[in-house]
Write an enzyme that holds these catalytic residues in place. Structure first.
Site, PDB file in Angstrom:
ATOM      1  N   THR A 157       1.763   2.757  41.729  1.00 10.73           N
ATOM      2  CA  THR A 157       0.953   2.402  40.553  1.00 10.73           C
ATOM      3  C   THR A 157      -0.527   2.211  40.902  1.00 10.73           C
ATOM      4  OG1 THR A 157       2.820   1.356  39.490  1.00 10.73           O
ATOM      5  CG2 THR A 157       0.681   0.615  38.766  1.00 10.73           C
ATOM      6  N   THR A 175       5.709  -0.539  44.066  1.00 11.96           N
ATOM      7  CA  THR A 175       6.400  -1.812  44.268  1.00 11.96           C
ATOM      8  C   THR A 175       7.920  -1.697  44.127  1.00 11.96           C
ATOM      9  OG1 THR A 175       6.105  -2.372  41.937  1.00 11.96           O
ATOM     10  CG2 THR A 175       4.447  -3.211  43.471  1.00 11.96           C
ATOM     11  N   ASP A 176       8.381  -0.691  43.383  1.00 15.77           N
ATOM     12  CA  ASP A 176       9.814  -0.648  43.057  1.00 15.77           C
ATOM     13  C   ASP A 176      10.715  -0.655  44.293  1.00 15.77           C
ATOM     14  OD1 ASP A 176       9.284  -0.691  40.388  1.00 15.77           O
ATOM     15  OD2 ASP A 176       9.647   1.442  40.035  1.00 15.77           O
TER      16      ASP A 176
HETATM   17  N1  ASP Z   1       7.217   2.708  39.632  1.00 14.05           N
HETATM   18  C1  ASP Z   1       6.119   2.269  40.453  1.00 14.05           C
HETATM   19  C2  ASP Z   1       6.412   2.607  41.903  1.00 14.05           C
HETATM   20  O1  ASP Z   1       7.231   1.974  42.484  1.00 14.05           O
HETATM   21  C3  ASP Z   1       5.875   0.812  40.294  1.00 14.05           C
HETATM   22  C4  ASP Z   1       4.715   0.270  41.095  1.00 14.05           C
HETATM   23  O2  ASP Z   1       4.107   0.901  41.912  1.00 14.05           O
HETATM   24  O3  ASP Z   1       4.382  -0.913  40.878  1.00 14.05           O
HETATM   25  O4  ASP Z   1       5.831   3.514  42.439  1.00 14.05           O
END
Ligand code: ASP
Length: 334
Positions: free
Chosen positions: A11, A88-89
């Site tokens: 993200t 983050t995922d």
């Molecule tokens: N869907 C995103 C990822 O994991 C969420 C994020 O980066 O916060 O790449």
């Protein structure tokens, strides 16, 4: 200080398309997005960027972990530390997986990302990136996540919120440190050292994670064993309790030499399988207790163990060895 940023997307660098959906922009623009988040970052450390991939981390797989670990090993002597920018995922899976691959690491490897794209005024990307770089300049070693106010051991982190900026929590273990006005580290953090990095890559992908709920038919779990998996993480209730009806599944896994790691469906706490008959009966069939390892660590450690050991007992020995503060057994072993 010279730091290498390993670029994995997330993200942090994403943009909204015409429908408002967050997508990864083309590679070069994505890297530019990262470098423009905070132009003054180079005042903290000298930074270089290397490209791993530009993905939503939902699409990560063990070949990325191998590539990241190999890159760190190849560049190890040229840099004082490493920052991995990552979605983050699955960040906690990556941090845990890398903790096992980078044995005896004497420099910091810090994963960070953001909940809000770096281009938005309200973004948390700027703060997280700056703090990751700041932490990397300290006398600290090992794999960790720096996110919001927390510095978390790579094998103890879990994403607990899809919307809070404080998205990660440390499971069953103290924080490695905190970002306040100053940066505070816990007393037991690993320090930099000149020892040799021992690279141990490799993860077995053919594993499954099964969560049973009241009423899950036994055949659902038996079918998993027939699918060619090499290991199973079975999520028990409470202290690692497994309903009597699933004991047949464990017997079958034993016959097929498939290691079964039992952890808990609870967010916190450890397995203590001899506490209740429903746990003890499963334990007596040879399952491997996950103790206080969270799901991300149980999974990545099992994947790693299956590539570095042969047979259930050898896998058990690896699962119950404490490599980087990921497991606390304290005499509770059998
Ligand atoms: N869907 C995103 C990822 O994991 C969420 C994020 O980066 O916060 O790449």
């Amino acid at each position: 200080m010279k730091l290498l940023i390993l670029f994995c997307g997330g993200t942090l660098v994403m943009e909204q398309d015409r429908d408002g959906v967050l997508v990864a922009p083309p590679h070069e623009r994505a890297v530019r997005n990262l470098l423009t988040i905070e132009p003054k970052l180079s005042q903290v450390a000298e930074l270089a960027v290397t490209y791993i991939d530009n993905i939503d981390s939902t699409n990560i797989n063990p070949s990325h972990w191998d590539k990241i670990a190999r890159t760190i090993s190849e560049e190890y002597n040229k840099y004082d530390g490493f920052i991995i920018t990552h979605g983050t995922d699955t960040m906690a899976y990556t941090s845990s997986a890398l903790s096992f691959a980078l044995q005896n690491i004497g420099k910091p490897v810090i994963l960070t990302g953001s909940q809000i794209p770096g281009s938005k005024i309200e973004t948390d990307a700027r703060r997280n990136l700056i703090n990751a770089v700041r932490v990397a300049t300290h006398d600290i070693a090992g794999v960790m996540i720096v996110f919001y106010e927390r510095i978390i051991w790579g094998t103890r982190a879990s994403k607990v919120s899809e919307s809070k900026l404080n998205a990660f929590q440390s499971l069953n273990w103290d924080l490695l440190g905190e970002i306040r006005i100053d940066i505070r580290f816990s007393d037991n953090h690993f320090r930099r050292h000149d020892g040799k990095l021992n690279l141990q890559t490799g993860y077995e992908q053919n594993i499954a994670v099964a969560t049973f709920v009241p009423g899950t038919p036994t055949r659902v779990l038996l079918q998993l064993l027939e699918s060619g998996i090499k290991g199973l993480v079975l999520r028990g209730y409470g202290s690692g309790n497994v309903g009597y009806e699933y004991l047949d599944v464990l017997r079958e896994a034993g016959k097929q030499n498939i290691p079964v790691v039992v952890n808990t469906q609870c967010m916190e706490g450890a397995t203590l399988m001899h506490l209740y008959d429903v746990g003890k009966k499963a334990l007596d069939l040879g399952v491997i207790q996950g103790f206080d390892m969270g799901i991300e660590t149980c999974v990545t450690k099992l994947m790693w163990a299956l590539k570095h050991a042969d047979g259930v007992d050898a896998v058990r020995e690896i699962m119950h060895t404490n490599y980087c503060n990921e497991i606390n057994i304290e005499g509770k072993l059998y």
